[in-house]
Design a protein around this motif. Structure first.
Motif, PDB file in Angstrom:
ATOM      1  N   THR A  69       0.837  -1.209   0.000  1.00 19.52           N
ATOM      2  CA  THR A  69       0.000   0.000   0.000  1.00 19.52           C
ATOM      3  C   THR A  69       0.868   1.253   0.000  1.00 19.52           C
ATOM      4  N   GLY A  70       1.993   1.202   0.693  1.00 22.28           N
ATOM      5  CA  GLY A  70       2.905   2.355   0.761  1.00 22.28           C
ATOM      6  C   GLY A  70       3.434   2.767  -0.604  1.00 22.28           C
ATOM      7  N   LEU A  71       3.476   1.822  -1.542  1.00 21.59           N
ATOM      8  CA  LEU A  71       3.931   2.146  -2.906  1.00 21.59           C
ATOM      9  C   LEU A  71       2.922   3.063  -3.577  1.00 21.59           C
ATOM     10  N   GLN A  72       1.640   2.744  -3.394  1.00 19.18           N
ATOM     11  CA  GLN A  72       0.576   3.549  -4.003  1.00 19.18           C
ATOM     12  C   GLN A  72       0.560   4.968  -3.444  1.00 19.18           C
ATOM     13  N   GLN A  73       0.980   5.085  -2.167  1.00 24.93           N
ATOM     14  CA  GLN A  73       0.980   6.404  -1.523  1.00 24.93           C
ATOM     15  C   GLN A  73       2.309   7.134  -1.721  1.00 24.93           C
ATOM     16  N   ASP A  74       3.208   6.535  -2.508  1.00 24.76           N
ATOM     17  CA  ASP A  74       4.548   7.095  -2.758  1.00 24.76           C
ATOM     18  C   ASP A  74       5.335   7.329  -1.459  1.00 24.76           C
ATOM     19  N   ARG A  75       5.166   6.402  -0.510  1.00 24.16           N
ATOM     20  CA  ARG A  75       5.955   6.522   0.724  1.00 24.16           C
ATOM     21  C   ARG A  75       7.364   5.976   0.502  1.00 24.16           C
ATOM     22  N   TRP A  76       7.525   5.079  -0.437  1.00 26.31           N
ATOM     23  CA  TRP A  76       8.829   4.555  -0.851  1.00 26.31           C
ATOM     24  C   TRP A  76       8.737   4.149  -2.314  1.00 26.31           C
ATOM     25  N   ASP A  77       9.927   3.911  -2.928  1.00 20.87           N
ATOM     26  CA  ASP A  77       9.950   3.612  -4.365  1.00 20.87           C
ATOM     27  C   ASP A  77       9.846   2.122  -4.647  1.00 20.87           C
ATOM     28  N   LEU A  78      10.416   1.312  -3.758  1.00 14.77           N
ATOM     29  CA  LEU A  78      10.501  -0.121  -4.049  1.00 14.77           C
ATOM     30  C   LEU A  78      10.411  -0.937  -2.757  1.00 14.77           C
ATOM     31  N   VAL A  79       9.649  -2.028  -2.833  1.00 15.32           N
ATOM     32  CA  VAL A  79       9.499  -2.932  -1.683  1.00 15.32           C
ATOM     33  C   VAL A  79      10.205  -4.240  -2.002  1.00 15.32           C
ATOM     34  N   ILE A  80      11.041  -4.701  -1.069  1.00 17.94           N
ATOM     35  CA  ILE A  80      11.646  -6.028  -1.235  1.00 17.94           C
ATOM     36  C   ILE A  80      11.446  -6.761   0.079  1.00 17.94           C
ATOM     37  N   SER A  81      10.492  -7.692   0.105  1.00 19.23           N
ATOM     38  CA  SER A  81      10.125  -8.323   1.363  1.00 19.23           C
ATOM     39  C   SER A  81       9.515  -9.705   1.135  1.00 19.23           C
ATOM     40  N   SER A  82      10.165 -10.453   0.236  1.00 23.61           N
ATOM     41  CA  SER A  82       9.764 -11.848  -0.020  1.00 23.61           C
ATOM     42  C   SER A  82       8.328 -12.013  -0.489  1.00 23.61           C
ATOM     43  N   HIS A  83       7.840 -11.060  -1.261  1.00 26.59           N
ATOM     44  CA  HIS A  83       6.486 -11.183  -1.805  1.00 26.59           C
ATOM     45  C   HIS A  83       6.450 -12.180  -2.964  1.00 26.59           C
ATOM     46  N   GLY A  84       5.534 -13.133  -2.881  1.00 26.48           N
ATOM     47  CA  GLY A  84       5.302 -14.027  -4.001  1.00 26.48           C
ATOM     48  C   GLY A  84       4.472 -13.285  -5.043  1.00 26.48           C
ATOM     49  N   ILE A  85       4.778 -13.549  -6.322  1.00 24.33           N
ATOM     50  CA  ILE A  85       4.006 -12.907  -7.391  1.00 24.33           C
ATOM     51  C   ILE A  85       2.654 -13.609  -7.491  1.00 24.33           C
ATOM     52  N   THR A  86       1.567 -12.862  -7.309  1.00 24.50           N
ATOM     53  CA  THR A  86       0.222 -13.442  -7.464  1.00 24.50           C
ATOM     54  C   THR A  86      -0.594 -12.520  -8.372  1.00 24.50           C
ATOM     55  N   PRO A  87      -1.570 -13.071  -9.086  1.00 23.95           N
ATOM     56  CA  PRO A  87      -2.411 -12.237  -9.959  1.00 23.95           C
ATOM     57  C   PRO A  87      -3.088 -11.116  -9.166  1.00 23.95           C
ATOM     58  N   GLU A  88      -3.480 -11.423  -7.939  1.00 19.67           N
ATOM     59  CA  GLU A  88      -4.165 -10.433  -7.100  1.00 19.67           C
ATOM     60  C   GLU A  88      -3.233  -9.253  -6.775  1.00 19.67           C
ATOM     61  N   ARG A  89      -2.013  -9.544  -6.348  1.00 19.44           N
ATOM     62  CA  ARG A  89      -1.053  -8.461  -6.050  1.00 19.44           C
ATOM     63  C   ARG A  89      -0.669  -7.705  -7.316  1.00 19.44           C
ATOM     64  N   GLU A  90      -0.632  -8.435  -8.432  1.00 18.55           N
ATOM     65  CA  GLU A  90      -0.260  -7.782  -9.700  1.00 18.55           C
ATOM     66  C   GLU A  90      -1.265  -6.738 -10.149  1.00 18.55           C
ATOM     67  N   LYS A  91      -2.481  -6.813  -9.614  1.00 17.19           N
ATOM     68  CA  LYS A  91      -3.470  -5.781  -9.940  1.00 17.19           C
ATOM     69  C   LYS A  91      -3.082  -4.458  -9.285  1.00 17.19           C
ATOM     70  N   ALA A  92      -2.388  -4.531  -8.157  1.00 13.03           N
ATOM     71  CA  ALA A  92      -2.079  -3.323  -7.380  1.00 13.03           C
ATOM     72  C   ALA A  92      -0.667  -2.786  -7.596  1.00 13.03           C
ATOM     73  N   VAL A  93       0.290  -3.668  -7.911  1.00  8.57           N
ATOM     74  CA  VAL A  93       1.693  -3.233  -8.040  1.00  8.57           C
ATOM     75  C   VAL A  93       2.327  -3.861  -9.280  1.00  8.57           C
ATOM     76  N   THR A  94       3.512  -3.383  -9.630  1.00  8.53           N
ATOM     77  CA  THR A  94       4.275  -4.005 -10.712  1.00  8.53           C
ATOM     78  C   THR A  94       5.457  -4.742 -10.086  1.00  8.53           C
ATOM     79  N   PHE A  95       5.590  -6.030 -10.394  1.00  3.40           N
ATOM     80  CA  PHE A  95       6.706  -6.805  -9.864  1.00  3.40           C
ATOM     81  C   PHE A  95       7.920  -6.729 -10.790  1.00  3.40           C
ATOM     82  N   THR A  96       9.099  -6.844 -10.195  1.00  2.00           N
ATOM     83  CA  THR A  96      10.342  -6.932 -10.969  1.00  2.00           C
ATOM     84  C   THR A  96      10.543  -8.392 -11.376  1.00  2.00           C
ATOM     85  N   GLN A  97      11.678  -8.692 -12.002  1.00  2.00           N
ATOM     86  CA  GLN A  97      12.052 -10.089 -12.238  1.00  2.00           C
ATOM     87  C   GLN A  97      12.174 -10.765 -10.876  1.00  2.00           C
TER      88      GLN A  97
END
Ligand code: LYS
Length: 255
Positions: free
Chosen positions: A84-112
């Motif tokens: 959620t902090g990404l949407q609010q521009d509180r930080w530029d990038l999150v790295i915290s062991s997130h698995g890529i899921t279709p649901e999360r992909e609706k809200a954020v863009t994942f890297t490789q």
């Protein structure tokens, strides 16, 4: 005065609806510092040693920043508030062991993806090793994870799913026998089993597999591209392999 208030309220509503703009890579380069966020209670990926934030994902992100030619700063916050902090521009990038899921992909863009892993059943009871053994049992898990979601959806036989804000708290619930099983990440499970003198503590079945990636604000393509370029370099020049060996004694990159 009244009129002014109405106009001000309308402007605020408009501004909120438009959302806050994420910084493209060019803006980060210009300002000079990449704002990173992680949970910080997830050893050996991102955790504190004294006051120092360290771990595989922390060192990897710092390596990426160096290759991208920018400085970095860290924020740590609870796992379920990171994206959620990404949407609010509180930080530029999150790295915290997130698995890529279709649901999360609706809200954020994942890297490789920077590693591939899965969820493991851990228990002190030799009779609890597989998904089907969890029927009628109490199971601890970290809040907001794909593991929790998976069990809610696919394992309705579980007697009680007890969720904790950190994975460490979920682990402690198992070690102090407050639950019958704990579902956690497989490299964490492997390390804990190797280090634990309690021979009863064993890894069971792999419940799900996933690709783990960093995330940027939805459609912040320039930042994702810059990260992916740096990541490709790290895979090619041996620095990723070296870091992975340091933390896991194996190469955990995705095949
Ligand atoms: N990989 C899992 C997920 O994506 C667990 C992450 C846990 C982070 N502390 O939800």
């Amino acid at each position: 005065m009244k009129r002014f208030t109405v106009i001000a309220a309308a402007a605020l509503a408009l501004w909120t609806a438009a959302g806050v703009q994420a910084r493209p890579f060019e803006a980060i380069q210009k300002e000079g510092t990449l704002r990173l966020a992680t949970e910080g209670y997830y050893a050996p990926f991102a955790h504190f040693e004294g006051k120092q934030l360290t771990g595989f994902e922390v060192e990897l992100a710092q390596m990426m920043a160096a290759k991208m030619g920018v400085k970095y700063e860290w924020k740590t916050i609870s796992f379920d508030a990171l994206l959620t902090g990404l949407q609010q521009d509180r930080w530029d990038l999150v790295i915290s062991s997130h698995g890529i899921t279709p649901e999360r992909e609706k809200a954020v863009t994942f890297t490789q993806p920077h590693y591939c892993s899965g969820a493991i059943v851990m228990s002190l009871d030799p009779a609890i090793r597989s998904a089907k053994d969890l029927a009628g049992k109490t199971v601890s898990v970290q809040t907001g994870t794909t593991y929790m979601q998976y069990m809610e959806k696919n394992l309705p036989g579980i007697k009680r799913l007890v969720n904790f804000p950190t994975n460490e708290a979920a682990r402690n619930a198992l070690l102090s026998k407050r639950v019958d099983a704990w579902v956690t990440e497989r490299f964490i499970a492997k390390e804990l089993q190797q280090k634990n003198p309690n021979a009863q503590l064993k890894q069971g079945e792999l419940l799900l597999v996933e690709r783990i990636a960093a995330a940027v604000a939805k459609d912040n393509k320039s930042l994702a591209d810059a990260w992916n370029k740096a990541f490709k370099e790290a895979l090619a020049d041996g620095s990723y392999a070296k870091l992975s060996q340091k933390y896991f004694h194996e190469d955990i990159r995705c095949p």
